[in-house]
Design a protein around this motif. Structure first.
Motif, PDB file in Angstrom:
ATOM      1  N   LYS A 209       0.814  -1.215   0.000  1.00  0.00           N
ATOM      2  CA  LYS A 209       0.000   0.000   0.000  1.00  0.00           C
ATOM      3  C   LYS A 209       0.851   1.269   0.000  1.00  0.00           C
ATOM      4  CE  LYS A 209      -3.404  -2.910   0.949  1.00  0.00           C
ATOM      5  NZ  LYS A 209      -4.240  -3.465  -0.128  1.00  0.00           N
ATOM      6  N   ASP A 210       2.085   1.147   0.453  1.00  0.00           N
ATOM      7  CA  ASP A 210       2.943   2.295   0.727  1.00  0.00           C
ATOM      8  C   ASP A 210       4.119   2.325  -0.254  1.00  0.00           C
ATOM      9  OD1 ASP A 210       5.677   2.869   2.560  1.00  0.00           O
ATOM     10  OD2 ASP A 210       4.101   4.376   2.739  1.00  0.00           O
ATOM     11  N   LEU A 211       4.392   3.506  -0.829  1.00  0.00           N
ATOM     12  CA  LEU A 211       5.440   3.638  -1.837  1.00  0.00           C
ATOM     13  C   LEU A 211       6.817   3.308  -1.267  1.00  0.00           C
ATOM     14  CD1 LEU A 211       6.150   4.395  -4.756  1.00  0.00           C
ATOM     15  CD2 LEU A 211       6.311   6.779  -4.010  1.00  0.00           C
ATOM     16  N   THR A 212       7.087   3.697  -0.029  1.00  0.00           N
ATOM     17  CA  THR A 212       8.395   3.431   0.575  1.00  0.00           C
ATOM     18  C   THR A 212       8.642   1.938   0.707  1.00  0.00           C
ATOM     19  OG1 THR A 212       8.311   5.519   1.794  1.00  0.00           O
ATOM     20  CG2 THR A 212       9.855   3.855   2.583  1.00  0.00           C
ATOM     21  N   LYS A 213       7.648   1.194   1.198  1.00  0.00           N
ATOM     22  CA  LYS A 213       7.780  -0.261   1.340  1.00  0.00           C
ATOM     23  C   LYS A 213       7.879  -0.931  -0.027  1.00  0.00           C
ATOM     24  CE  LYS A 213       7.591  -1.288   5.797  1.00  0.00           C
ATOM     25  NZ  LYS A 213       8.661  -2.079   6.454  1.00  0.00           N
ATOM     26  N   ALA A 214       7.100  -0.434  -0.984  1.00  0.00           N
ATOM     27  CA  ALA A 214       7.143  -1.002  -2.327  1.00  0.00           C
ATOM     28  C   ALA A 214       8.520  -0.811  -2.949  1.00  0.00           C
ATOM     29  CB  ALA A 214       6.075  -0.363  -3.209  1.00  0.00           C
ATOM     30  N   ARG A 215       9.112   0.356  -2.718  1.00  0.00           N
ATOM     31  CA  ARG A 215      10.455   0.612  -3.254  1.00  0.00           C
ATOM     32  C   ARG A 215      11.478  -0.315  -2.593  1.00  0.00           C
ATOM     33  NH1 ARG A 215      10.517   5.607  -2.357  1.00  0.00           N
ATOM     34  NH2 ARG A 215       9.864   6.391  -4.393  1.00  0.00           N
TER      35      ARG A 215
END
Length: 425
Positions: A209-215
């Motif tokens: 859900k979160d861009l930081t975790k996805a990155r």
């Protein structure tokens, strides 16, 4: 080796040695290490993480529990794509033949849907006669004939992952980035492709859900590919809104064929072409623009060859659900939000998805969208059409769509979220 020492080491945030990992993975796969012991270790990994060296060795150990496929006999370079899953994510369907039409071989091992995310194999199985189960020899034959194959992964690919994935699912450890990354990459590396492009979804309808975790996940997977000799890049893409205008099986096949014919929704075309360009660059193929092959018939020709080579009839009439229910806009204005997760759950409840791996799916079930965020709508116009063979499914599907969209009046400053959010690699 003592598995308890390994669990305690990770519980205390210590690095596992190569020797510990090399012993542990085959021991668990072979039943020497019990599920409850591996459950404790998985939770310790979730809480305390792993270093790049640990994740790389863990992934390598999982690969070594099975076979590693070899496509070196092909006369063209191989390139593959993996998506972390979303709603309306039919990109593999137009992408594989498009990339094949540009000169690469695409050995695409895909899966089935579970919960609100659709499965590529379920979509293709709505085509009469099409077969998902192929031997390695049959895969090679299809690749030589059509340039692309989309099929189920065999039992011999990273069997450790199958066992560990099932355990994570029931022990609250699915979210561990080291375990997600090693799960995905062990199968993709064992698949034998020379180049890999990852489509990491971000948003309400995605796992991340979160861009930081996805990155972080993207960076971990790219490093794993690099460590194992597979040229790997990742695109981070939006999944707050469903991709395209359909979520379902036969519905998404129809939309994919529209893209291959040079039409289709703009977001599906944009992502298909962006991923195709990355796959071709990774494979060292230059001087060809995949966008052109969507308009000149070459991608469609490759699609027809691919479907026919796997027993399907590319001219067959696709299944249509017996029942439809139209949901209309309650007011006029600009559609500013359409929640991907809620649309995906509705499609699942209509019969397009499954709650358990053994559940059947309906080929014609799903959700058809008549507007996307940014579109002007008028009160009373169709917003969504629900499709199912079993009308008793309409009520729970409608319930899941409560509050799934916003229509705002006088919103002249609406700015759409970008589809392509970032690139890693």
């Amino acid at each position: 080796m003592d598995v308890i020492d390994i669990v305690v080491a990770k519980r205390e945030s210590r690095e596992l040695t190569d020797e510990q990992i090399d012993w542990l993975i085959p021991a668990y796969t072979g039943g020497v290490v019990a599920d409850e012991q591996m459950s404790a270790l998985a939770m310790a990994i979730l809480l305390n993480g792993m270093t790049r060296r640990e994740i790389s060795r863990w992934t390598d150990a999982m690969i070594r529990t099975g076979i590693r496929m070899d496509f070196s006999a092909l006369d063209r370079p191989t390139s593959d794509k993996h998506s972390t899953g979303g709603v309306g994510d039919k990109i593999t369907l137009p992408l594989a033949p498009l990339v094949a039409s540009c000169g690469a071989a695409v050995p695409q091992l895909s899966g089935r849907g579970l919960g609100h995310t659709g499965g590529t194999l379920d979509k293709l199985e709505s085509i009469p006669g099409w077969r998902a189960q192929l031997s390695e020899r049959e895969m090679l034959d299809v690749l030589r004939e059509a340039g692309a194959v989309v099929c189920a992964a065999g039992e011999g690919l990273a069997p450790a992952d199958k066992k560990l994935y099932a355990l994570r699912d029931v022990t609250g450890t699915v979210e561990s980035i080291p375990l997600i990354a090693s799960s995905i990459m062990s199968k993709k590396i064992a698949e034998g492709t020379g180049a890999l492009v990852l489509d990491v979804k971000v948003g309400t309808g995605a796992f991340m859900k979160d861009l930081t975790k996805a990155r972080e996940l993207a960076e971990t997977m790219v490093s794993l590919g690099t460590d194992h000799g597979v040229k790997t890049v990742a695109l981070l893409t939006d999944m707050d809104t469903p991709l395209g205008l359909t979520a379902g099986n036969a519905l998404e096949v129809r939309e994919s064929v529209e893209v291959l014919a040079g039409g289709g929704p703009a977001d599906v075309v944009e992502l298909t072409v962006a991923l195709a360009r990355e796959m071709l660059a990774n494979a060292g193929i230059t001087g060809v623009d995949p966008a052109e092959n969507l308009g000149n018939g070459k991608a469609m020709d490759a699609w027809r060859r691919m479907i026919a080579a796997q027993g399907g009839d590319p001219d067959a009439v696709l299944p249509v659900a017996r029942e439809q229910h139209v949901i209309t806009a309650d007011r006029s204005g600009t559609l500013t939000r359409l929640d991907a997760l809620q649309v995906g759950v509705a499609a699942w409840r209509l019969g397009a998805g499954r709650a358990r791996k053994e559940d059947p799916v309906q080929a014609g079930a799903g959700v058809e969208m008549h507007a996307k965020p940014g579109d002007a709508v008028t009160a009373g116009q169709p917003l969504l059409t629900l499709h199912t063979d079993t009308p008793e499914r309409f009520a729970p599907a409608i319930e899941s769509l409560g509050g799934a969209w916003d229509i705002e009046q006088g919103n002249d400053e609406y700015v759409a979220r970008q589809l392509l959010l970032d690139r890693v690699g």
